[in-house]
Every structure is written in C-alpha cells, then in structure tokens.
Design a protein around this motif. Structure first.
Motif, PDB file in Angstrom:
ATOM      1  N   MET A   1       5.174  -7.680   2.037  1.00 39.19           N
ATOM      2  CA  MET A   1       4.671  -6.329   1.823  1.00 39.19           C
ATOM      3  C   MET A   1       4.088  -5.772   3.128  1.00 39.19           C
ATOM      4  O   MET A   1       3.378  -6.459   3.847  1.00 39.19           O
ATOM      5  N   ALA A   2       4.439  -4.514   3.441  1.00 42.59           N
ATOM      6  CA  ALA A   2       3.997  -3.903   4.688  1.00 42.59           C
ATOM      7  C   ALA A   2       2.480  -3.786   4.733  1.00 42.59           C
ATOM      8  O   ALA A   2       1.823  -3.571   3.719  1.00 42.59           O
ATOM      9  N   GLU A   3       1.947  -3.937   5.935  1.00 40.92           N
ATOM     10  CA  GLU A   3       0.495  -3.876   6.125  1.00 40.92           C
ATOM     11  C   GLU A   3       0.151  -2.903   7.242  1.00 40.92           C
ATOM     12  O   GLU A   3       0.788  -2.900   8.302  1.00 40.92           O
ATOM     13  N   ILE A   4      -0.843  -2.062   6.989  1.00 47.42           N
ATOM     14  CA  ILE A   4      -1.316  -1.132   8.015  1.00 47.42           C
ATOM     15  C   ILE A   4      -2.237  -1.875   8.978  1.00 47.42           C
ATOM     16  O   ILE A   4      -3.166  -2.561   8.557  1.00 47.42           O
ATOM     17  N   ILE A   5      -1.973  -1.730  10.263  1.00 50.12           N
ATOM     18  CA  ILE A   5      -2.830  -2.292  11.293  1.00 50.12           C
ATOM     19  C   ILE A   5      -3.675  -1.155  11.839  1.00 50.12           C
ATOM     20  O   ILE A   5      -3.154  -0.174  12.388  1.00 50.12           O
ATOM     21  N   SER A   6      -4.987  -1.248  11.671  1.00 49.84           N
ATOM     22  CA  SER A   6      -5.891  -0.172  12.068  1.00 49.84           C
ATOM     23  C   SER A   6      -6.443  -0.395  13.470  1.00 49.84           C
ATOM     24  O   SER A   6      -6.448  -1.524  13.979  1.00 49.84           O
ATOM     25  N   MET A   7      -6.901   0.694  14.074  1.00 49.59           N
ATOM     26  CA  MET A   7      -7.588   0.570  15.365  1.00 49.59           C
ATOM     27  C   MET A   7      -8.834  -0.287  15.152  1.00 49.59           C
ATOM     28  O   MET A   7      -9.711   0.075  14.368  1.00 49.59           O
ATOM     29  N   LEU A  57       7.203  -2.245  12.353  1.00 45.72           N
ATOM     30  CA  LEU A  57       8.013  -1.200  11.743  1.00 45.72           C
ATOM     31  C   LEU A  57       7.644   0.204  12.218  1.00 45.72           C
ATOM     32  O   LEU A  57       8.477   1.115  12.141  1.00 45.72           O
ATOM     33  N   PHE A  58       6.413   0.376  12.693  1.00 45.76           N
ATOM     34  CA  PHE A  58       5.974   1.720  13.058  1.00 45.76           C
ATOM     35  C   PHE A  58       4.815   1.650  14.038  1.00 45.76           C
ATOM     36  O   PHE A  58       3.940   0.796  13.909  1.00 45.76           O
ATOM     37  N   ILE A  59       4.827   2.539  15.038  1.00 51.07           N
ATOM     38  CA  ILE A  59       3.725   2.686  15.980  1.00 51.07           C
ATOM     39  C   ILE A  59       3.140   4.077  15.801  1.00 51.07           C
ATOM     40  O   ILE A  59       3.857   5.083  15.907  1.00 51.07           O
ATOM     41  N   GLY A  60       1.840   4.133  15.508  1.00 51.32           N
ATOM     42  CA  GLY A  60       1.211   5.411  15.183  1.00 51.32           C
ATOM     43  C   GLY A  60       0.477   6.075  16.329  1.00 51.32           C
ATOM     44  O   GLY A  60       0.074   7.229  16.226  1.00 51.32           O
ATOM     45  N   VAL A  61       0.290   5.349  17.442  1.00 49.10           N
ATOM     46  CA  VAL A  61      -0.441   5.897  18.591  1.00 49.10           C
ATOM     47  C   VAL A  61       0.345   5.583  19.854  1.00 49.10           C
ATOM     48  O   VAL A  61       0.644   4.422  20.133  1.00 49.10           O
ATOM     49  N   LEU A  73      -2.958   2.306  13.481  1.00 49.91           N
ATOM     50  CA  LEU A  73      -2.445   1.972  14.799  1.00 49.91           C
ATOM     51  C   LEU A  73      -0.952   1.636  14.717  1.00 49.91           C
ATOM     52  O   LEU A  73      -0.156   2.084  15.540  1.00 49.91           O
ATOM     53  N   ALA A  74      -0.599   0.861  13.708  1.00 45.30           N
ATOM     54  CA  ALA A  74       0.790   0.426  13.532  1.00 45.30           C
ATOM     55  C   ALA A  74       0.989  -0.047  12.098  1.00 45.30           C
ATOM     56  O   ALA A  74       0.037  -0.170  11.324  1.00 45.30           O
ATOM     57  N   LEU A  87       4.143   6.071   5.562  1.00 43.29           N
ATOM     58  CA  LEU A  87       4.380   7.074   6.599  1.00 43.29           C
ATOM     59  C   LEU A  87       3.939   8.461   6.146  1.00 43.29           C
ATOM     60  O   LEU A  87       3.379   9.226   6.929  1.00 43.29           O
ATOM     61  N   SER A  88       4.198   8.767   4.875  1.00 40.47           N
ATOM     62  CA  SER A  88       3.798  10.078   4.355  1.00 40.47           C
ATOM     63  C   SER A  88       2.267  10.192   4.335  1.00 40.47           C
ATOM     64  O   SER A  88       1.699  11.246   4.627  1.00 40.47           O
ATOM     65  N   LYS A  89       1.614   9.084   4.017  1.00 41.03           N
ATOM     66  CA  LYS A  89       0.157   9.048   4.035  1.00 41.03           C
ATOM     67  C   LYS A  89      -0.374   9.260   5.454  1.00 41.03           C
ATOM     68  O   LYS A  89      -1.330   9.991   5.687  1.00 41.03           O
ATOM     69  N   PHE A  90       0.296   8.628   6.431  1.00 34.29           N
ATOM     70  CA  PHE A  90      -0.074   8.762   7.832  1.00 34.29           C
ATOM     71  C   PHE A  90       0.082  10.211   8.297  1.00 34.29           C
ATOM     72  O   PHE A  90      -0.794  10.770   8.955  1.00 34.29           O
TER      73      PHE A  90
END
Length: 379
Positions: A1-7, A57-61, A73-74, A87-90
C-alpha cells in the motif's frame, strides 16, 4: 500500500525545509536506510534517510523548493500501484495554498515586483487581496522606484529559515538577558612565539591557529571559574560540570556555532583538528544539529578580519560570550622601557543575572594570565 512521505522535522526549531537534492527519481526502487534526499533546515543540510521499502512513485517538491514540516514530500508504494486518490488530495492542498492570494493581487504583485511572502493578507483566512498590494505599494513607493530609471530599484529577498531562526534567537537573548561588557587588553607576544614553535614541529594540515590557543585557554579558565560556566533558568541557575565551547562560524545566510565538547579535557592539537573539521562542515552546511547544541560558553573571533574591538550578543542559554579582536602592534612598557609589542583586546559580554562585575573581571584576568604565559596551557 502506498505511503506518503512527509517533510520531516530534522531539528527542534525547524518549521520548513528546502529540498537541495533528490538522490532517487520517480520509478527507482528505494530500501530502508537509503538516503532519499538532502534537505536544508534552519540549521544545516541533512541527509534524509528513508525507513520504508518500495518504489518512488511521486515527488511533491522540486529541488530548490521549500515546504512546511509534515507537508507531502513524496509517495512510495508498489510498482504500478494506483495513487490517484493521494495525488488528488495533494493537488487540493496545493490549490488551498494558492487561494491565499487572489488572482488579481498575484498579477499586481508580479508586475510591481513584490515578494508575496512579505505581505500580510487582510482577506478571509489571511488571503492577500488587491487592497493589500495597494497598501504595500503606497508604503514603500515601489511603483515609482521600479518605473523611474533615475531612482534606485530596491531588491528584496525573503528571509531564509536560518536567518529567521538567528533573528529570533538573538532578539530573545538581547531583550531577555541584561547584557554588560568587560574589556581587557592582553600582551600576546608569548602566545605568538608559542604558536611559532609548535607549528615548526607540525605538518601544514596540523598547524595551530591563534584561535585554537585562545579556546584552550578559555576552557582552562572556565575550569577555574565554574560560576561563569553557567545558564539561567526560570527557577534556578545551572552550573555545568562539563565545558563545551561554541565557536562562531560565518556561513552563507548567517552564523553557525559548532560545539567542541569537553574542551578542557582535550589537547591543543585535538581541539585544533576538531575545529577545522567542524568549521569546514559548517560552511558546507553538513554539520549535524546535535553538533551545534549544548554549548556552555561561546567564542567569536573577528580578529582575522582586522576588527580591533567589538561586542557580541550572548548565545543563550550561555551566560557569556568572548569577543576576540585583532592582534595589533603598539608601544608597550616592559621592564620600565617602551618597546613595540603585540596586544589583543577581548570583550566579555555577560548576563548580569548570573555574572557580577567582579566575577567577570576575575575570569578575564585569569584568561589574560594564561595567554600572556601560554606554556602553562600545555601542562
């Protein structure tokens, strides 16, 4: 399951961070213990070590961009995993941030050349609106400055995280601790000779600086004047059993103070090597947060810049800071004769809540005696 990596919050005072470099790109495999990115905090540039396994899967910054602590962050997950919901939440969170300034105000700010982070919004929930831009423009007369070629154009830069932290720290010190200053002149002829004798026996990379000798002498004097090696707390004064000397280092965007721990227990050569290492890593912002914490006394040396005399703001919770000026040639009296000698002025900034005048004076005279007969610091 995908996990959000925060700053992450990489220091106790960190509110936002800047991504200096990504060590992985989207699609790369990441494993626990990998260094995902280099992040600049308000204190240093640190490696951000990941504690999960998966695919990036994704880089947010982007590199060079900053974001607040706990912002996305990712995203890391399994290969091919659907992360559209995340992604929609981001994107919604980003749109929320953009709504803090109206389109009209944003256009005006860009045309005039106003950094929007310097403007306080008066709209709903702090939103910047047209009226705020107009008020800011009138206050600073920016329109005339930017459009009249006969006048200077003001350049404005937003505060860096480090500069904001320094401003808060020093303001708190200056307006909390009642400062007073003691100045003494030291004959450093013997110190100059000692350094010369030592360096003749050392390799180029191991050569001792005047600052190394001063810091060693400072620590020995503190050992003999424990009431200076102290901190003020709301309900008590703490007298530290250890002597940790902070060394002020000028870096881009501000000042860092790496700490040499248990300085009185280390040899002059050990102190010299540790200072060289920590100064180098401070200038490249590679010093770790724990290496700039828990000082009990600080030394700031501007003598190398030709500054003869200056005062410093106390690096709280220290009770004092020593400001070291340049070594100057001047006539001195020795054995009832006038001759050319070398002297150095040092200033002790003291917190009067802890250090009385006689206490500070006694400490300075102890330091003076050591530096005027510096062979004793090697014993």
């Amino acid at each position: 399951m995908a996990e959000i990596i925060s700053m992450p919050q990489l220091s106790d005072t960190m509110e936002e961070g800047t991504v200096i470099k990504w060590n992985k790109k989207v699609g790369d495999k990441v494993s626990e213990g990998d260094i995902l990115a280099e992040i600049e905090t308000d204190k240093a540039i640190q490696d951000f070590e990941i504690d999960v396994n998966g695919i990036l899967l994704f880089i947010g910054v982007k590199e060079g961009e900053k974001t607040r602590v706990n912002d996305t962050l990712a995203i890391i997950g399994e290969e091919g995993e659907d992360i559209s919901f995340l992604l929609s939440k981001f994107k919604k969170n980003k749109e929320k941030e953009r709504r803090f300034i109206s389109p009209v105000a944003k256009k005006m700010a860009k045309k005039i050349g106003i950094p929007i982070n310097q403007i306080k919004g008066s709209g709903e929930k702090g939103r910047i609106i047209k009226r705020d831009i107009e008020t800011y423009e009138k206050t600073f007369d920016i329109k005339n400055l930017n459009h009249n070629k006969n006048k200077e154009v003001i350049t404005r830069y937003p505060h860096s995280s480090m500069r904001k932290r320094i401003a808060t720290h020093l303001t708190n010190s200056k307006f909390t601790a009642p400062h007073y200053y003691l100045v003494i002149e030291i004959n450093v002829g013997e110190m100059i000779q000692l350094r010369k004798n030592l360096n003749e026996k050392l390799s180029i990379e191991d050569r001792i600086s005047f600052n190394d000798i001063i810091i060693k002498a400072v620590s020995i004097s503190l050992k003999n004047h424990t009431n200076v090696n102290a901190s003020w707390k709301k309900e008590e004064i703490i007298y530290h059993p250890h002597i940790n000397i902070g060394v002020a280092v000028s870096v881009k965007d501000g000042l860092l103070v790496p700490v040499i721990r248990n300085t009185d227990q280390k040899s002059l050569l050990q102190i010299s090597k540790e200072i060289k290492d920590k100064v180098l890593r401070s200038k490249s912002r590679k010093i770790q947060p724990e290496e700039i914490e828990n000082s009990t006394f600080t030394v700031s040396n501007l003598g190398m810049y030709g500054i003869e005399f200056f005062t410093s703001i106390i690096n709280i919770p220290n009770s004092s800071i020593l400001s070291v000026g340049a070594i100057m040639e001047k006539p001195i009296v020795k054995d009832s004769k006038i001759e050319i000698g070398h002297v150095m002025k040092v200033t002790l900034s003291c917190d009067h809540r802890i250090i009385d005048g006689t206490t500070g004076s006694s400490y300075l005279h102890s330091l003076k005696n050591l530096l005027e007969d510096p062979i004793t610091i090697l014993v």
